[in-house]
Design a protein around this motif. Structure first.
Motif, PDB file in Angstrom:
ATOM      1  N   TYR A   1      46.731  40.723  43.032  1.00  0.00           N
ATOM      2  CA  TYR A   1      46.030  40.582  41.753  1.00  0.00           C
ATOM      3  C   TYR A   1      46.378  39.231  41.114  1.00  0.00           C
TER       4      TYR A   1
ATOM      5  N   TYR B   1      55.915  35.062  46.280  1.00  0.00           N
ATOM      6  CA  TYR B   1      54.685  34.595  46.906  1.00  0.00           C
ATOM      7  C   TYR B   1      54.851  34.318  48.382  1.00  0.00           C
TER       8      TYR B   1
ATOM      9  N   LYS C   1      47.710  36.519  42.682  1.00  0.00           N
ATOM     10  CA  LYS C   1      47.223  35.445  43.550  1.00  0.00           C
ATOM     11  C   LYS C   1      45.731  35.217  43.373  1.00  0.00           C
ATOM     12  N   GLY C   2      44.994  36.275  43.047  1.00  0.00           N
ATOM     13  CA  GLY C   2      43.556  36.180  42.836  1.00  0.00           C
ATOM     14  C   GLY C   2      43.179  35.663  41.460  1.00  0.00           C
ATOM     15  N   GLY C   3      44.174  35.278  40.672  1.00  0.00           N
ATOM     16  CA  GLY C   3      43.900  34.723  39.346  1.00  0.00           C
ATOM     17  C   GLY C   3      44.157  35.672  38.201  1.00  0.00           C
ATOM     18  N   GLY C   4      44.555  36.900  38.503  1.00  0.00           N
ATOM     19  CA  GLY C   4      44.869  37.866  37.447  1.00  0.00           C
ATOM     20  C   GLY C   4      46.184  37.522  36.761  1.00  0.00           C
ATOM     21  N   VAL C   5      46.302  37.925  35.520  1.00  0.00           N
ATOM     22  CA  VAL C   5      47.503  37.646  34.731  1.00  0.00           C
ATOM     23  C   VAL C   5      48.069  38.966  34.212  1.00  0.00           C
TER      24      VAL C   5
ATOM     25  N   ASN D   1      45.532  41.490  30.026  1.00  0.00           N
ATOM     26  CA  ASN D   1      46.819  41.056  30.574  1.00  0.00           C
ATOM     27  C   ASN D   1      47.954  42.065  30.377  1.00  0.00           C
TER      28      ASN D   1
ATOM     29  N   LYS E   1      37.281  41.968  38.064  1.00  0.00           N
ATOM     30  CA  LYS E   1      37.973  41.302  36.960  1.00  0.00           C
ATOM     31  C   LYS E   1      36.999  41.030  35.823  1.00  0.00           C
TER      32      LYS E   1
END
Length: 104
Positions: free
Chosen positions: A51, A102, A53-57, A27, A3
């Motif tokens: 992606y 989720y 859940k891992g903080g990706g937007v 994004n 990321k």
């Protein structure tokens, strides 16, 4: 998952074999691909959710008008609305995740 400032690249794997990828730039989904013989196994959807859940937007994506499969795929994950930014009428804005996405 690699990321960088609102962007990321994820290898999609099956049995330690790279079978596709997800590329997000600022994004925006630049691309998602899974080799044909590995499609319909839930790998792409799981990768998108991992992606996020891992903080990706993910805020925007293009869907080619004739690609009904892609439209169904993205609509199974996100609520979408067409963007006014693009006269080509294929740019969508993500307005939220579908309920239950989720859930494990």
């Amino acid at each position: 998952l690699k990321k960088w400032s609102g962007s990321g690249y994820v290898e999609i794997k099956k049995d330690d074999l790279i079978v596709g990828f997800l590329m997000v730039i600022e994004n925006y989904v630049e691309g998602i691909y899974v080799k044909p013989e590995y499609r319909r196994l839930g790998l792409a959807g799981k990768t998108v959710l991992d992606y996020i859940k891992g903080g990706g937007v993910i805020e925007r994506l293009h869907i080619v008008k004739s690609n009904k499969t892609a439209l169904l795929f993205w609509k199974s994950i996100f609520y979408l609305r067409k963007s006014d930014e693009c006269p080509c009428d294929t740019l969508y804005c993500v307005t939220g995740l579908k309920k239950g996405m989720y859930d494990e």
